[in-house]
Structure formats: C-alpha cells, structure tokens
Write an enzyme that holds these catalytic residues in place. Sequence first.
Site, PDB file in Angstrom:
ATOM      1  CB  ALA A  29      -0.771  -0.050   1.279  1.00 42.24           C
ATOM      2  CG  ASN A  30       0.092   4.803  -1.737  1.00 46.49           C
ATOM      3  OD1 ASN A  30      -0.495   5.731  -1.294  1.00 46.49           O
ATOM      4  ND2 ASN A  30      -0.284   4.041  -3.033  1.00 46.49           N
ATOM      5  NE  ARG A  31       4.450   6.645   5.178  1.00 48.17           N
ATOM      6  CZ  ARG A  31       4.555   5.791   6.306  1.00 48.17           C
ATOM      7  NH1 ARG A  31       3.308   5.697   6.856  1.00 48.17           N
ATOM      8  NH2 ARG A  31       5.556   5.131   6.715  1.00 48.17           N
TER       9      ARG A  31
END
Length: 217
Positions: A29-31
């Site tokens: 995932a990413n932020r």
Amino acid sequence: APAGPLAGRHVLVTAGPTHEPIDPVRYIANRSSGKQGFAIAGALAALGARVSLVAGPVTLPTPPGVTRIDVETARQMAAAVEAALPADAAVMVAAVADWHVADATGQKIKKRADGVPPAIALAENPDILATLVRSARRPALVVGFAAETQDVIALATAKRVRKGCDWIVANDVSGDVMGGADNAIHLITEDGADSWPQLPKAEVATRLAARIAEAIA
Ligand code: C5P
C-alpha cells in the site's frame, strides 16, 4: 436536477491509494489518505456536476451528491475508470501503485523452517492517466496530480507534457501533506505555474473545482 455552473456535466475523480495483494491477508500500500480527492469530488458535486468517484481503500465518508465506486487494486481502478466514461473532465488524484505482485497466491504464504524469506516479484501496473489521455473517449479536460519533494514546478511542468494531460496539480509532499489536513499546490497549465498558498484541503478543492467550472462549463 442540481443547479450550479457544472449542472449537466459528468466529472470522473480517482482518489486514495491502491492495495496490491501479496496473498489473501497481506498487501502493498502507500500513505495516501484520499482526503484531497474526496474533497475535490465533493466540491465538484457542490457546483452541480454529476461526479463518479473511483476510490481506493479508504474509510472516508462519501461526499453528498457523489457516486462512489470502491476498488482495491490499480487494475480494478483502471477498469472502473473505463466503465465510468464518457466524462467531460477527469481529475486523477489517486496514488496508484506503480507495481502489483506478479504471482500473488491464493493461499497465505507460510514461514519456512529454514528461515529463508519469500521473494516478491513485481509487475508494472497500468498507468490509468496515460491510458485515459490516449483513449478515444478522452475527456475534454484531464487533470493529473504530481507528488514531488524537490524541483516541484520544473518536474511537474515536464510531467504535464510527458503525460499529455491538460493540467497538473503539483503537490509539495516534502512536509506532512500525505494524510495531513493542508496542501500547498502549484497549478500547472499550458500558461505556466500558478502557486497557491498553503490551504486546507477543502479550500484547495473549492478553488480547483471553480477553475474546472471556468474551463468546461
Ligand atoms: O507518474 P506519476 O505516478 O507521478 O503520475 C501521477 C499522476 O498519474 C496522478 O494523477 C495519478 O493519479 C496518475 N496515475 C495513474 N495511474 C498510475 C500512476 C499514476 O492514473 N498507474
């Protein structure tokens, strides 16, 4: 029917991260929080647009008047964008993962007795924005986002040309923009860069929606 300068217009918005499964319980995932994209979708709806919001996995509430299509992966997001066309404008805010796991397994990966960790091979994801601008159903106005930590205006200006979109909203993410409440952006158009002061994401959304209304209303 809703009133406002964008009444009768259909605007497509992508927002949030994508999750790329490794196995049934793990993902990459990413932020991205989705806050800026959701705020833009809401601001466009408030101007009367019919808004299709293709959202990656976030827990945010759907803004009033917005039709939300939830997806998990980049490939699902690409398909949902295609299915939502045609549109008068598209605002591609999502932080789409550049790669997915090439050989994601249907079974949970087990730890090995010999302690050797699994290797994760990655494969490229579709570039949804690049695909859209080349599409026969390209919206009249396509807006991309660019998150940069240095040389923000120069890199975003080059990205506008490379990606073939009309505008780039360049984010300086060297601070705590990702997940934060405020955003400092430069709007890059064919006429150059317009630098806005640091503003709450809702205010960035209101101003951007107004600019979009001027362009396509
Ligand atoms: O090349 P880069 O990822 O920086 O481009 C960012 C812009 O392209 C954003 O508008 C993002 O939503 C879009 N994008 C996309 N699909 C990808 C990668 C980026 O739509 N696979």
